[in-house]
Scaffold this motif. Structure first.
Motif, PDB file in Angstrom:
ATOM      1  N   ASN A 197       9.902 -21.334  39.287  1.00  0.00           N
ATOM      2  CA  ASN A 197      10.040 -19.983  39.370  1.00  0.00           C
ATOM      3  C   ASN A 197      11.001 -19.644  40.621  1.00  0.00           C
ATOM      4  O   ASN A 197      11.568 -20.473  41.044  1.00  0.00           O
ATOM      5  CB  ASN A 197       8.546 -19.336  39.836  1.00  0.00           C
ATOM      6  CG  ASN A 197       7.961 -20.059  41.169  1.00  0.00           C
ATOM      7  OD1 ASN A 197       8.811 -20.430  41.866  1.00  0.00           O
ATOM      8  ND2 ASN A 197       6.714 -20.125  41.118  1.00  0.00           N
ATOM      9  N   SER A 198      11.183 -18.372  40.756  1.00  0.00           N
ATOM     10  CA  SER A 198      12.299 -17.921  41.754  1.00  0.00           C
ATOM     11  C   SER A 198      11.946 -18.410  43.198  1.00  0.00           C
ATOM     12  O   SER A 198      12.848 -18.643  43.882  1.00  0.00           O
ATOM     13  CB  SER A 198      12.612 -16.478  41.636  1.00  0.00           C
ATOM     14  OG  SER A 198      11.246 -15.581  42.014  1.00  0.00           O
ATOM     15  N   HIS A 199      10.805 -18.682  43.620  1.00  0.00           N
ATOM     16  CA  HIS A 199      10.520 -19.052  44.843  1.00  0.00           C
ATOM     17  C   HIS A 199      10.935 -20.430  45.091  1.00  0.00           C
ATOM     18  O   HIS A 199      11.597 -20.789  46.047  1.00  0.00           O
ATOM     19  CB  HIS A 199       8.733 -18.786  45.154  1.00  0.00           C
ATOM     20  CG  HIS A 199       8.504 -19.210  46.121  1.00  0.00           C
ATOM     21  ND1 HIS A 199       8.836 -18.974  47.613  1.00  0.00           N
ATOM     22  CD2 HIS A 199       7.671 -20.573  46.704  1.00  0.00           C
ATOM     23  CE1 HIS A 199       8.320 -19.555  48.492  1.00  0.00           C
ATOM     24  NE2 HIS A 199       7.586 -20.437  48.020  1.00  0.00           N
ATOM     25  N   LEU A 242      12.911 -22.182  43.196  1.00  0.00           N
ATOM     26  CA  LEU A 242      14.310 -22.130  43.199  1.00  0.00           C
ATOM     27  C   LEU A 242      14.916 -22.061  44.274  1.00  0.00           C
ATOM     28  O   LEU A 242      16.228 -22.304  44.581  1.00  0.00           O
ATOM     29  CB  LEU A 242      14.888 -21.594  41.812  1.00  0.00           C
ATOM     30  CG  LEU A 242      14.445 -22.103  40.387  1.00  0.00           C
ATOM     31  CD1 LEU A 242      14.756 -21.209  39.417  1.00  0.00           C
ATOM     32  CD2 LEU A 242      14.692 -23.491  40.188  1.00  0.00           C
ATOM     33  N   SER A 243      14.652 -20.923  45.225  1.00  0.00           N
ATOM     34  CA  SER A 243      15.455 -20.555  46.443  1.00  0.00           C
ATOM     35  C   SER A 243      15.044 -21.746  47.448  1.00  0.00           C
ATOM     36  O   SER A 243      16.005 -21.609  48.583  1.00  0.00           O
ATOM     37  CB  SER A 243      14.502 -19.163  46.829  1.00  0.00           C
ATOM     38  OG  SER A 243      13.435 -19.304  47.203  1.00  0.00           O
ATOM     39  N   ILE A 244      14.195 -22.438  47.471  1.00  0.00           N
ATOM     40  CA  ILE A 244      13.893 -23.523  48.632  1.00  0.00           C
ATOM     41  C   ILE A 244      14.926 -24.647  48.174  1.00  0.00           C
ATOM     42  O   ILE A 244      15.085 -25.175  47.390  1.00  0.00           O
ATOM     43  CB  ILE A 244      12.335 -23.987  48.643  1.00  0.00           C
ATOM     44  CG1 ILE A 244      11.525 -22.810  48.602  1.00  0.00           C
ATOM     45  CG2 ILE A 244      12.156 -25.020  49.491  1.00  0.00           C
ATOM     46  CD1 ILE A 244       9.981 -23.280  48.680  1.00  0.00           C
ATOM     47  N   LYS A 245      15.444 -24.927  49.215  1.00  0.00           N
ATOM     48  CA  LYS A 245      16.516 -26.014  48.943  1.00  0.00           C
ATOM     49  C   LYS A 245      15.843 -27.239  49.516  1.00  0.00           C
ATOM     50  O   LYS A 245      15.339 -27.141  50.784  1.00  0.00           O
ATOM     51  CB  LYS A 245      17.794 -25.613  50.262  1.00  0.00           C
ATOM     52  CG  LYS A 245      18.359 -24.467  49.390  1.00  0.00           C
ATOM     53  CD  LYS A 245      19.701 -24.286  49.794  1.00  0.00           C
ATOM     54  CE  LYS A 245      20.407 -23.283  49.007  1.00  0.00           C
ATOM     55  NZ  LYS A 245      20.999 -22.042  49.206  1.00  0.00           N
ATOM     56  N   PRO A 246      16.184 -28.489  48.923  1.00  0.00           N
ATOM     57  CA  PRO A 246      15.296 -29.665  49.475  1.00  0.00           C
ATOM     58  C   PRO A 246      16.015 -30.260  50.691  1.00  0.00           C
ATOM     59  O   PRO A 246      17.062 -29.933  51.185  1.00  0.00           O
ATOM     60  CB  PRO A 246      15.869 -30.510  48.024  1.00  0.00           C
ATOM     61  CG  PRO A 246      16.605 -29.849  47.229  1.00  0.00           C
ATOM     62  CD  PRO A 246      16.804 -28.584  47.774  1.00  0.00           C
TER      63      PRO A 246
END
Length: 85
Positions: free
Chosen positions: A77-79, A81-85
């Motif tokens: 989801n967008s949440h 996908l916005s978190i960068k590893p």
């Protein structure tokens, strides 16, 4: 005419539930460990708790059990996908 249609629908739903129960009992006791590693060593309370859900969604669990899919899919989801590893 309508009564026949409703009876057919009810019989189909009953057959689906019966097949789900037939599948769910061995899956909950033996197969859940292969599909979800977090379920290993779980007790009877957990297994009884998930039994109705397995009965309802038995085609999905059958597909995952037979396909050798060992972990639940990661939600995209967008949440997340916005978190960068």
């Amino acid at each position: 005419m309508f009564e026949t249609l409703v009876k057919t629908f009810v019989y189909a739903l009953e057959t689906y539930a019966d097949l789900g129960l037939i599948f769910a009992v061995p899956f909950v006791w033996f197969g859940i460990q292969r599909v979800d590693s977090e379920a290993q060593g779980s007790g009877i309370g957990f297994r009884l708790l998930i039994l109705p859900g397995v009965v309802a969604f038995w085609p999905m669990f059958l597909y995952r059990w037979r396909g050798g899919i060992v972990e639940p899919p990661i939600e995209k989801n967008s949440h997340r996908l916005s978190i960068k590893p």
